[in-house]
Design a protein around this motif. Sequence first.
Motif, PDB file in Angstrom:
ATOM      1  N   LEU A 110       0.835  -1.197   0.000  1.00 33.78           N
ATOM      2  CA  LEU A 110       0.000   0.000   0.000  1.00 33.78           C
ATOM      3  C   LEU A 110       0.868   1.244   0.000  1.00 33.78           C
ATOM      4  O   LEU A 110       1.967   1.245   0.576  1.00 33.78           O
ATOM      5  N   ASP A 111       0.370   2.272  -0.659  1.00 34.35           N
ATOM      6  CA  ASP A 111       1.052   3.560  -0.696  1.00 34.35           C
ATOM      7  C   ASP A 111       0.317   4.543   0.215  1.00 34.35           C
ATOM      8  O   ASP A 111      -0.872   4.774   0.053  1.00 34.35           O
ATOM      9  N   PHE A 112       1.053   5.081   1.183  1.00 39.64           N
ATOM     10  CA  PHE A 112       0.480   6.043   2.137  1.00 39.64           C
ATOM     11  C   PHE A 112       1.080   7.413   1.852  1.00 39.64           C
ATOM     12  O   PHE A 112       1.988   7.861   2.551  1.00 39.64           O
ATOM     13  N   GLY A 113       0.633   8.010   0.782  1.00 40.61           N
ATOM     14  CA  GLY A 113       1.123   9.351   0.464  1.00 40.61           C
ATOM     15  C   GLY A 113       2.630   9.398   0.275  1.00 40.61           C
ATOM     16  O   GLY A 113       3.278  10.352   0.716  1.00 40.61           O
ATOM     17  N   GLY A 114       3.180   8.359  -0.348  1.00 43.34           N
ATOM     18  CA  GLY A 114       4.615   8.356  -0.632  1.00 43.34           C
ATOM     19  C   GLY A 114       5.380   7.318   0.165  1.00 43.34           C
ATOM     20  O   GLY A 114       6.449   6.874  -0.243  1.00 43.34           O
ATOM     21  N   ILE A 115       4.865   6.905   1.321  1.00 43.19           N
ATOM     22  CA  ILE A 115       5.479   5.826   2.101  1.00 43.19           C
ATOM     23  C   ILE A 115       4.778   4.531   1.711  1.00 43.19           C
ATOM     24  O   ILE A 115       3.545   4.461   1.741  1.00 43.19           O
ATOM     25  N   GLN A 116       5.568   3.519   1.323  1.00 38.97           N
ATOM     26  CA  GLN A 116       4.962   2.239   0.930  1.00 38.97           C
ATOM     27  C   GLN A 116       5.257   1.180   1.990  1.00 38.97           C
ATOM     28  O   GLN A 116       6.365   1.115   2.525  1.00 38.97           O
ATOM     29  N   LYS A 117       4.244   0.389   2.296  1.00 42.24           N
ATOM     30  CA  LYS A 117       4.408  -0.658   3.301  1.00 42.24           C
ATOM     31  C   LYS A 117       3.652  -1.910   2.873  1.00 42.24           C
ATOM     32  O   LYS A 117       2.637  -1.816   2.172  1.00 42.24           O
ATOM     33  N   GLN A 118       4.148  -3.077   3.365  1.00 42.05           N
ATOM     34  CA  GLN A 118       3.420  -4.325   3.163  1.00 42.05           C
ATOM     35  C   GLN A 118       2.337  -4.445   4.226  1.00 42.05           C
ATOM     36  O   GLN A 118       2.567  -4.151   5.403  1.00 42.05           O
ATOM     37  N   VAL A 119       1.167  -4.892   3.793  1.00 39.66           N
ATOM     38  CA  VAL A 119      -0.010  -4.946   4.661  1.00 39.66           C
ATOM     39  C   VAL A 119      -0.710  -6.275   4.424  1.00 39.66           C
ATOM     40  O   VAL A 119      -0.767  -6.768   3.290  1.00 39.66           O
ATOM     41  N   CYS A 120      -1.267  -6.868   5.475  1.00 44.32           N
ATOM     42  CA  CYS A 120      -2.049  -8.092   5.330  1.00 44.32           C
ATOM     43  C   CYS A 120      -3.447  -7.733   4.818  1.00 44.32           C
ATOM     44  O   CYS A 120      -4.107  -6.840   5.357  1.00 44.32           O
ATOM     45  N   LEU A 121      -3.883  -8.444   3.792  1.00 43.15           N
ATOM     46  CA  LEU A 121      -5.162  -8.152   3.140  1.00 43.15           C
ATOM     47  C   LEU A 121      -6.216  -9.227   3.443  1.00 43.15           C
ATOM     48  O   LEU A 121      -7.269  -9.262   2.821  1.00 43.15           O
ATOM     49  N   ALA A 122      -5.919 -10.091   4.419  1.00 41.14           N
ATOM     50  CA  ALA A 122      -6.807 -11.226   4.680  1.00 41.14           C
ATOM     51  C   ALA A 122      -8.222 -10.798   5.057  1.00 41.14           C
ATOM     52  O   ALA A 122      -9.185 -11.524   4.799  1.00 41.14           O
ATOM     53  N   TYR A 123      -8.353  -9.622   5.658  1.00 41.10           N
ATOM     54  CA  TYR A 123      -9.675  -9.189   6.121  1.00 41.10           C
ATOM     55  C   TYR A 123     -10.424  -8.341   5.098  1.00 41.10           C
ATOM     56  O   TYR A 123     -11.538  -7.881   5.366  1.00 41.10           O
ATOM     57  N   LEU A 124      -9.796  -8.096   3.956  1.00 41.07           N
ATOM     58  CA  LEU A 124     -10.496  -7.441   2.842  1.00 41.07           C
ATOM     59  C   LEU A 124     -10.309  -8.316   1.597  1.00 41.07           C
ATOM     60  O   LEU A 124      -9.620  -7.929   0.649  1.00 41.07           O
ATOM     61  N   PRO A 125     -10.915  -9.508   1.590  1.00 40.38           N
ATOM     62  CA  PRO A 125     -10.639 -10.476   0.522  1.00 40.38           C
ATOM     63  C   PRO A 125     -11.045  -9.999  -0.871  1.00 40.38           C
ATOM     64  O   PRO A 125     -10.522 -10.498  -1.863  1.00 40.38           O
ATOM     65  N   ASP A 126     -11.984  -9.053  -0.957  1.00 41.92           N
ATOM     66  CA  ASP A 126     -12.452  -8.586  -2.266  1.00 41.92           C
ATOM     67  C   ASP A 126     -11.711  -7.359  -2.766  1.00 41.92           C
ATOM     68  O   ASP A 126     -11.997  -6.862  -3.862  1.00 41.92           O
ATOM     69  N   ALA A 127     -10.786  -6.841  -1.988  1.00 43.95           N
ATOM     70  CA  ALA A 127     -10.091  -5.610  -2.380  1.00 43.95           C
ATOM     71  C   ALA A 127      -9.218  -5.860  -3.608  1.00 43.95           C
ATOM     72  O   ALA A 127      -8.666  -6.955  -3.779  1.00 43.95           O
ATOM     73  N   VAL A 128      -9.107  -4.848  -4.447  1.00 47.57           N
ATOM     74  CA  VAL A 128      -8.304  -4.963  -5.672  1.00 47.57           C
ATOM     75  C   VAL A 128      -7.333  -3.785  -5.746  1.00 47.57           C
ATOM     76  O   VAL A 128      -7.474  -2.787  -5.016  1.00 47.57           O
ATOM     77  N   VAL A 129      -6.350  -3.927  -6.633  1.00 42.83           N
ATOM     78  CA  VAL A 129      -5.386  -2.842  -6.841  1.00 42.83           C
ATOM     79  C   VAL A 129      -6.138  -1.568  -7.221  1.00 42.83           C
ATOM     80  O   VAL A 129      -7.052  -1.596  -8.057  1.00 42.83           O
ATOM     81  N   GLY A 130      -5.749  -0.456  -6.603  1.00 41.11           N
ATOM     82  CA  GLY A 130      -6.414   0.820  -6.836  1.00 41.11           C
ATOM     83  C   GLY A 130      -7.348   1.206  -5.708  1.00 41.11           C
ATOM     84  O   GLY A 130      -7.643   2.387  -5.519  1.00 41.11           O
ATOM     85  N   ASP A 131      -7.860   0.212  -4.956  1.00 43.06           N
ATOM     86  CA  ASP A 131      -8.742   0.512  -3.825  1.00 43.06           C
ATOM     87  C   ASP A 131      -7.962   1.215  -2.714  1.00 43.06           C
ATOM     88  O   ASP A 131      -6.745   1.052  -2.579  1.00 43.06           O
ATOM     89  N   TYR A 132      -8.698   1.954  -1.896  1.00 41.85           N
ATOM     90  CA  TYR A 132      -8.137   2.558  -0.688  1.00 41.85           C
ATOM     91  C   TYR A 132      -8.648   1.794   0.527  1.00 41.85           C
ATOM     92  O   TYR A 132      -9.805   1.350   0.559  1.00 41.85           O
TER      93      TYR A 132
END
Lengths: 100, 370
Positions: A23-45
Motif C-alpha cells: 500500500l502507498d500512504f502518500g509516498g510511504i509504501q508498506k506491506q499490509v495483510c489483506l486477509a480481512y479485505l478479501p475482495d479488495a483490488v489494486v487501486g482501492d483505498y
Amino acid sequence: MCLAVPGQIVDIFEAHGTRMAKLDFGGIQKQVCLAYLPDAVVGDYAIVHVGFAISRIDEASAQETLRQFRELGILEEELGEATPEQYAAPHGESCDVVAP
Amino acid sequence: MKYLAEFRDGDIAQKLAADIRAITTRPWAIMEVCGGQTHSILRNGIDQLLPPEVELIHGPGCPVCVTPLDMIDKALAIAALPGVIFTSFGDMLRVPGSEKDLFRVKSEGGDVRIVYSPLDAVQIARENPAKQVVFFGIGFETTAPANAMAVHLAKREGLGNFSMLVSHVLVPPAIDAIMSAPGNRVQAFLAAGHVCSVMGFWQYPPLATRHAVPIVITGFEPLDVLEGIRRTVQCLETADYRVDNAYARVVTFDGNAPAQALLAEVFTVTDRAWRGIGVIPASGWRLSDAYADYDAEHRFDVGAIRTVESALCRAGEVLQGSIKPSQCEAFGTQCTPRTPLGATMVSSEGACAAYFNYGRFHTLERATVG
C-alpha cells in the motif's frame, strides 16, 4: 493504538499462504495483510491498523485523512516508522524498532 | 501547538461548534471512549470550542493504560528469561510495572524488540527457531484481528516457538460497566470508530436502550469528533436514546465479517481485570482452547506475581472519568511523561499524557450536571 492510516493498494501478492498487499500512504509504501479485505483490488483505498487492512474507504476521504496526518506530523508515527529515539525510556534506554 | 483554527478546516469547525452551542440548552456529560479521540480533542483544542455546558469525560479506551499490572509484571518476567525474544508494540515498553518496565529489562540484557505488526513477531519466530518468541497481544477490538491472525498463522505453520501473552479488552462491556456504576455521570458516548470498523455496531443498540443513553459512532479527525459531539448533543436534547453512525465512510452495521470470524475461532470471551478499574465480567478475550498451546501464560512459569501499584498515581480515577488528570496531585510534578507514575502518562493515548502535552494544567470550570 486504535488509529488507522488510509493507503492505496498498489500490488497484491501471497506470502506464507496469506493474502498480502503493498500500500502507498502518500509516498510511504508498506506491506499490509489483506486477509480481512478479501475482495479488495489494486487501486482501492483501505485503512490500515498495525499492518492489517481493516476497512475500505473512498479516495477523497483517504486523501483528506492523509493530508491531516501530515499537517499534524503524525503520519510516520502511525505507520510504525518511529525512530529508536521516539521510543526512548525516561531513564535513558532506547529500543531498536524491527523493520516491517 | 497547532490548533484546529489554523487549518483550512477551521471555518467548518467553527460552524459545527456554533451549531453545538445553538442546540445546547442544559449541561451534558459525554464520554469519548477512545484515547485516540481524547488526544484529537486536546491536540486540536476541540474542548475549548465547546460551550461550557458540554463536558467531555475521557474514557478508558487506552489499551496500554488498562492492561493490568500483573500482566505487565508477567511480561517483564518472561522478557527477562534466557532464550526468549520478547516483542511488543512500542507503547508498552515504557509502562511501569511493579518495579521496572520493559526498557529496563532490555538494558539488563533481555532481548526486547518493538514491532509495528504482530506479523513481524511471527517473522522473527520463523527466523529464530532456537528462540522462544513471545508477542504481547494487547488492545481493543481494532487490534485483536491482527493478533488473532498472528496466532492463527503460527499454528498453521507449526511454529512451536511462537506464543502470545494476551490481554485483550472489549468496549461494549466497559460501556455497560460505566453506566451501571454507582455515581455514574456519563449521559452519552462517542463510540470508537475503528473498533466499530471491525465489529460493526450491532452490539450497541441493546446498550443504548437498556441505559437510555445515546451512542454515536465517531471518527478521529477534528471534524469527525465535532460532528460526533453535535449529533450526540442533538440526541440528548431530544431524549433520543439510539445508536447513530457519524463515521459511515468507514463503519457499517455488520462490520468486518472475515475479521469477526477469525476472532471467534482464536479467542474466547473471558472476565478481564482493567488496570485502575477492576474486573469487568466478560470484558476481554483469551486464546480459545484450540490455541491454548500458543498462550504464553501457559508456556512460561513466571512464578507468583506480587503487584505493587504506585501509591501516588490516580490513573484509575482518571480512567473511570472520576477526575481530570490535572486534578491529580502528582500531575506535572512527580508524574510527567519523562517520569511517569502510571500508564496514563506513558501511552500515546493516555489522558494524562494528553493533558500534559497539550497544556491542560488546570481544570476548566464547568456547569454542574444534574
